[in-house]
Design a protein around this motif. Sequence first.
Motif, short mmCIF file in Angstrom:
data_model
loop_
_atom_site.label_atom_id
_atom_site.label_comp_id
_atom_site.label_asym_id
_atom_site.label_seq_id
_atom_site.Cartn_x
_atom_site.Cartn_y
_atom_site.Cartn_z
N HIS A 51 0.82 -1.20 0.00
CA HIS A 51 0.00 0.00 0.00
C HIS A 51 0.86 1.26 0.00
N GLU A 52 1.96 1.23 0.70
CA GLU A 52 2.87 2.38 0.70
C GLU A 52 3.42 2.63 -0.69
N ARG A 53 3.79 1.57 -1.39
CA ARG A 53 4.30 1.72 -2.75
C ARG A 53 3.25 2.27 -3.69
N GLU B 111 -2.99 0.50 11.24
CA GLU B 111 -2.70 1.53 10.25
C GLU B 111 -3.15 1.00 8.89
N MET B 112 -4.30 1.52 8.43
CA MET B 112 -4.95 0.98 7.25
C MET B 112 -5.06 2.04 6.15
N PRO B 113 -5.04 1.60 4.87
CA PRO B 113 -5.22 2.57 3.77
C PRO B 113 -6.65 3.11 3.75
N VAL B 114 -6.78 4.43 3.75
CA VAL B 114 -8.11 5.04 3.69
C VAL B 114 -8.51 5.34 2.25
N GLU B 115 -7.52 5.63 1.38
CA GLU B 115 -7.79 5.79 -0.04
C GLU B 115 -6.51 5.64 -0.83
N PHE B 116 -6.66 5.21 -2.09
CA PHE B 116 -5.54 5.06 -3.01
C PHE B 116 -5.58 6.17 -4.06
N GLU B 117 -6.68 6.27 -4.77
CA GLU B 117 -6.84 7.32 -5.78
C GLU B 117 -7.77 8.40 -5.25
N SER B 118 -9.00 8.04 -4.98
CA SER B 118 -9.94 8.92 -4.29
C SER B 118 -11.12 8.07 -3.86
N ILE B 119 -11.82 8.50 -2.82
CA ILE B 119 -12.98 7.74 -2.35
C ILE B 119 -14.02 7.60 -3.45
N ARG B 120 -14.25 8.69 -4.20
CA ARG B 120 -15.26 8.63 -5.25
C ARG B 120 -14.88 7.63 -6.34
N VAL B 121 -13.64 7.69 -6.81
CA VAL B 121 -13.20 6.77 -7.87
C VAL B 121 -13.32 5.33 -7.40
N PRO C 161 -7.68 -0.87 -6.47
CA PRO C 161 -7.52 -0.99 -5.02
C PRO C 161 -8.36 0.07 -4.31
N CYS C 162 -8.98 -0.32 -3.21
CA CYS C 162 -9.91 0.55 -2.49
C CYS C 162 -9.54 0.59 -1.01
N GLY C 163 -9.73 1.76 -0.41
CA GLY C 163 -9.44 1.93 0.99
C GLY C 163 -10.69 1.95 1.85
#
Length: 363
Positions: A12-14, A26-36, A221-223
């Motif tokens: 996820h960091e990469r 510590e979890m990913p909340v978003e990768f690109e955007s919540i809407r996308v 990928p989704c957060g």
Amino acid sequence: MSLRSPPLSAVHERADASFTDFGGWEMPVEFESIRVEHEAVRSDAGKFDVSHMGQITVDGPDAATLTQRLTTNDVTELDPGEAQYAAITDEDGIMLDDTVVYRLPADAADEFLFVPNAGHDGEMTERWLSERDDRDLDATVTNRTEEYAMLAVQGPEAPDLLAAETDADLPSLPRFEVTDGAVAGIDSLVARTGYTGERGFEILCSWDDAETVWSALDCQPCGLGARDTLRLEMGFLLSGQEFHPVDEPRTPYEAGIGRTVKLDTEFVGRDALEGIAAEGPEEKLVGIELIDRGVPRHGYDVTTPDGEAIGHVTSGTMSPTLGKPIALAYVPTEYAEPDESVRVVVRGEPKKARTRSTPFLDR
């Protein structure tokens, strides 16, 4: 106290995900955007790392007796390969957690696996162990949260996407059933469950093999941000929001999951819930749709059109799918029918709103 990290943290960091503290992880909340990410799940497919959810196995001659004693549904109804949704309640019928209980396929090493919410795995393991010892039951309870990775692939294209990577018989897998099979060559459990309302699956594999399975799922990928907006459109509960034993003490009947309570079984909280079922709860969780502009948020007051406070919002957002502000809120039962005119106080301003049934989307 340092945060726990999921097995895919480096991945996820990469991917330049943004992170948040959720349930001590510590979890990913978003990768690109919540809407996308939200729209990908509603129209195509998205993948989620949900390894922060607990995974606890129960095995032995008294595994069913023990799990039945601590969950509100009837685990004796489960055949191997079936799952059910349930609440975990205290003696007063107050929800401590909600969970999915799996009776694992017949050739699995353990008989049951249940999934508590993030950060609850230690507490629930101790609860099962304490009940086992108090009743002198013969069962083995093992917290496997940091042995298993849990991934979800959700959306209308999810079945075809996963089918290309697994030998599991997905077409014959009904909702709330689980099977074993290889995913991207990795031994896994594949369950027809999810938290979005879309078609999809949750995959359990070993912690060390998570990246192989994740990489094979060729979709967005989704957060946790999109996970929240998706579940809210479906009216699904979130631990710590719609219920909490101290901050939001609620019974399954108040929270709208009375269907999971089987009063003909014996479980902790049964007697209290029998009385509530007979009398009916004083308050209920309802959907609310704002008519005026504004976004409802957790803790906002709900009032009558005359300004009398009658309840509060537990979760709220601007629905990406509907383009409307929506919320879940507790109100007295006399206001819980659909199309009741209410107000939601947004930053001091009462906004016109109406109650409505959930889910907000027809899925």
